[in-house]
Write an enzyme that holds these catalytic residues in place. Structure first.
Site, PDB file in Angstrom:
ATOM      1  N   HIS A 328     -68.729 -65.543  -6.588  1.00 50.76           N
ATOM      2  CA  HIS A 328     -69.757 -65.304  -7.468  1.00 50.76           C
ATOM      3  C   HIS A 328     -71.212 -66.119  -7.071  1.00 50.76           C
ATOM      4  O   HIS A 328     -72.130 -66.017  -7.388  1.00 50.76           O
ATOM      5  CB  HIS A 328     -69.276 -65.883  -9.011  1.00 50.76           C
ATOM      6  N   GLY A 329     -70.888 -67.343  -6.118  1.00 54.76           N
ATOM      7  CA  GLY A 329     -72.106 -67.961  -5.833  1.00 54.76           C
ATOM      8  C   GLY A 329     -71.739 -69.120  -5.067  1.00 54.76           C
ATOM      9  O   GLY A 329     -70.306 -69.561  -4.857  1.00 54.76           O
TER      10      GLY A 329
END
Lengths: 484, 321
Positions: A328-329
């Site tokens: 996701h990041g």
């Protein structure tokens, strides 16, 4: 080009009419047209990164062929597979994680008492959608390697599969077995399919423009000034973020699926009312389904899945959630978020309750849910929402500060909108949204499933009317998942 | 395919019609009373117009306006006479006061405090100091009978010109068919008020520019002269010119201002030239609640109460006991 922009509102009907116009003259040109439209769609954001999509396309097309040729020689097939993995994860690693790993390494050195003299971080722009299309092309190579799929010999179809614009920048992450096979065949126009597509686009726009965008200013305000707010406001902030992120991402997916339908293509469902889940396992069968199934097929099962010792299976689950968090990041907050979900999931798995809700939905045979179901849903929603403090906070320090605020400054105080708008409007909006989603909970592909055309028409009008009532020209209209 | 396109267009038309009806039924759009220019070259509203002023997508702020026989938003007619004490409040949208009910205006609040005083509110959206001084000069016969003239000013906005020029072109354009259609399409008016139509206009503008470019009419290279009045000295000089053109009755005329947003050099100029002003900054600084509206920056009811207090306190000394 954003789905919720005027540019897209012009682009879509023109592309739609040209696509079906070309089909009548030369059906084989459908895919060429799709590639052109998709590259134009992406170039609208930044043409410089078109090369990355083209690179990923060529690599996986060639690798797919080579793996298939060497399927009986597993060592060579694996070598070709590794080439695909390295090429795709190399792109992802450089553009998305390079600075993160360098920073983390430097932080580690500093913790050991050594301070590097210069910084090695780079000023890198994250190409939008890179996490999505690299995973999609990777799945193609994996599927050939695991003998689930034969490679395509049609390069144009493969290029259209990789770059198909409705799902290029934020999914659903499709598998070749579904999408490529549809693209390889010539599509025919079906009235019902196209009409269903328009309905999904409308519902997706509602979720994005009305739910996500109208709550965004309040979420931003509360998370930016969490130190000044009492616990009631902090809880409100993260609950609103739950609504926002769901409206934002599921709205995007609905528009993507609806747009694909207009072009005669069925994408997989990505969201199936996840906030009506009765435990965390069910939640992960309903939230970002395309990513969850990707990790199940290409990480969890290759690691042994659940057909290993309990200890090993728990380890596999933890790996999947941590990697999913990192996907996701490039931030430790996402790793924490993934780890927190692993902690929620593992007890459900050990109690063998992770597959009990696969075939049913809350209130399966009744108009209203039972008290037990309401309790389960509220508990699951509460836990998932709590985890989103890590998802939304810019740093771990902020996340723990936010949590500390919830448990230390225990007060109930009315929250006022940063611009001064009436708060009751938003509470009513969220309530109506939950009620309507419950009403349509059995069919995520048809949000306006009512027999009466009059009721359907009234709903269309009300949905668009709500878009006008909650329009805010000061809001950043980008989609949250574009940053991933 | 043909059926799909036709049905989509039909649905779109029906949906737009339904939305137009909803906007009208809930009165979400703001009315804009028609503009006119009278024989004195004064821009104002067409007398007798009434309607609603709305702010906020969901009609969070809703007020009534009523244009009197003189063409200004007020609950009273302006009939100056020698035997009453009359005050003219001249200014822009803050004085015009569409953001408040016309019978709860600043002037009405002053009258409530000073029953012997009548307040005539000559407010017009976008009015600059040139407009205001032109109005006072053009309506000389009426203003001769008025005892006190208060001009509301904002230093940054109101001193950009040295002479008033009525915008006949704008008033003529507003009467053309496309603008009348636009004005009667309440859905479009509603959308315009909240920036919904801006992206459409931007894209249409870009397409239009592109068309001009392909036709060989490329205007990108043409420099558009900007009217920039940035220096304080230039603004003060403009004011001096206005005084020369229209005159200034130092006994009767005064300014209403907020000294916190007014350059000190301008205030010095006023002091040196015996131009009196009423400063409401202290009242606002001591305010115990917000003095402006949530949805725009006009004065709210409390803000108007404070200013009415400042003006009434001053007038109290002037009005005969």
């Amino acid at each position: 080009m954003l789905f919720n922009s005027v540019q897209f509102a012009l682009f879509l009907p023109i592309a739609f009419l040209c696509y079906w116009g070309i089909t009548q003259i030369r059906p084989k040109a459908q895919n060429l047209f799709l590639i052109g439209a998709s590259y134009l769609f992406y170039a609208w954001w930044d043409w410089r990164f078109l090369g990355l999509i083209a690179f990923s396309t060529v690599v996986d097309y060639v690798v797919g062929q080579r793996i298939y040729v060497h399927l009986d020689d597993r060592r060579r097939a694996k070598a070709w597979l590794m080439l695909s993995v390295m090429a795709n994860l190399g792109l992802l690693g450089f553009f998305k994680y390079y600075n993160f790993f360098v920073d983390s390494f430097v932080d580690g050195l500093q913790a050991l008492g050594y301070t590097p003299e210069s910084s090695y971080t780079l000023n890198i722009i994250l190409p939008v959608g890179i996490s999505f299309y690299t995973f999609q092309t990777l799945s193609y190579s994996f599927d050939i390697y695991y003998r689930r799929l034969k490679p395509t010999t049609n390069f144009v179809a493969f290029a259209a599969f990789v770059s198909f614009f409705p799902q290029l920048v934020a999914g659903p992450i499709e598998r070749a077995s579904n999408l490529l096979h549809q693209i390889e065949r010539s599509r025919k126009f079906h009235y019902t399919q196209a009409a269903d597509g328009l309905k999904l686009i409308l519902w997706g726009l509602f979720k994005k423009l009305v739910i996500a965008d109208s709550l965004a200013p309040m979420v931003d305000d509360i998370f930016a000034h969490y130190g000044t707010y009492p616990s009631s406001t902090l809880i409100l902030g993260v609950v609103m973020f739950s609504f926002q992120v769901y409206g934002d991402f599921s709205g995007y997916s609905d528009i993507a699926i609806g747009t694909a339908k207009l072009f005669g293509i069925e994408l997989m469902s990505n969201f199936r009312f996840p906030h009506f889940s009765r435990n965390v396992a069910e939640y992960w069968q309903r939230w970002h389904v395309s990513l969850s199934t990707w990790f199940r097929h290409y990480v969890y099962i290759p690691l042994g899945g659940s057909r290993v010792s309990k200890r090993r299976a728990v380890f596999n689950i933890a790996v999947v959630f941590l990697v999913s968090g990192l996907w996701h990041g490039a931030n430790w907050t996402f790793v924490f978020w993934g780890g927190f979900h692993a902690l929620l999931f593992i007890p459900v798995f050990l109690l063998k309750r992770n597959r009990i809700y696969m075939e049913s939905v809350i209130g399966q045979n009744s108009f209203l849910p039972s008290v037990k179901e309401i309790g389960q849903v509220l508990l699951t929603f509460g836990l998932v929402t709590f985890s989103r403090i890590f998802f939304r906070s810019p740093t771990l320090t902020d996340a723990f500060g936010y949590i500390q605020g919830i448990f230390t400054d225990v007060r109930i105080a009315a929250y006022t909108h940063p611009v001064g708008y009436r708060m009751i409007d938003y509470y009513v909006l969220m309530l109506l949204f939950v009620v309507y989603e419950y009403r349509i909970r059995k069919n995520e592909r048809n949000p306006f499933h009512f027999k009466s055309p009059v009721i359907r028409f009234v709903l269309y009008v009300l949905v668009i009317f709500a878009m006008l009532l909650f329009y805010d020209d000061g809001v950043n209209r980008s989609f949250i998942y574009f940053q991933f | 395919m043909k059926k799909f396109v036709l049905k989509s267009v039909l649905y779109l038309g029906l949906i737009l019609l339904a939305l137009e009806l909803l906007v009208r039924a809930f009165h979400l759009h703001a009315d804009d009373p028609p503009k006119m220019i009278d024989e004195f070259g004064v821009e104002k509203r067409v007398p007798g117009s009434t309607g609603h002023y709305v702010k906020g997508n969901r009609r969070q702020h809703f007020t009534h306006f009523s244009i009197n026989g003189s063409g200004f938003n007020s609950y009273r007619e302006f009939e100056p006479s020698k035997d009453k004490y009359e005050v003219a409040l001249v200014g822009d949208s803050f004085i015009e006061g569409f953001h408040q009910d016309y019978d709860n205006s600043l002037g009405k609040k002053i009258e409530d405090r000073l029953p012997k005083v009548e307040v005539f509110e000559y407010g017009y959206t976008g009015a600059t100091m040139a407009y205001q001084m032109h109005l006072v000069d053009a309506y000389g016969n009426r203003f001769d009978k008025i005892d006190k003239v208060i001009l509301y000013m904002k230093f940054k906005n109101d001193f950009d010109s040295r002479k008033h020029r009525a915008d006949y072109e704008l008033v003529r354009m507003l009467k053309t068919l496309p603008f009348r259609i636009r004005e009667n399409c309440k859905l479009w008016v509603y959308g315009s008020n909240y920036g919904m139509t801006l992206p459409i206009k931007n894209v249409a503008g870009a397409i239009w520019q592109g068309l001009n470019f392909t036709r060989g009419i490329d205007k990108r290279g043409v420099a558009v002269p900007e009217i920039v009045v940035s220096s304080v000295a230039e603004r003060i000089e403009n004011f001096r010119k206005l005084i020369t053109t229209y005159g200034w009755d130092t006994e009767k005329t005064m300014l209403l201002l907020d000294s916190r947003v007014t350059d000190g050099r301008f205030l010095d100029f006023c002091d040196e030239n015996n131009i009196r002003y009423l400063d409401f900054s202290t009242a606002f600084q001591k305010a115990k609640a917000p003095v402006t509206l949530v949805y725009d920056k006009h004065w709210n009811d409390y803000g108007r109460e404070l200013i009415a207090g400042v003006i009434a306190d001053y007038l109290q000394k002037e009005v005969e006991p």
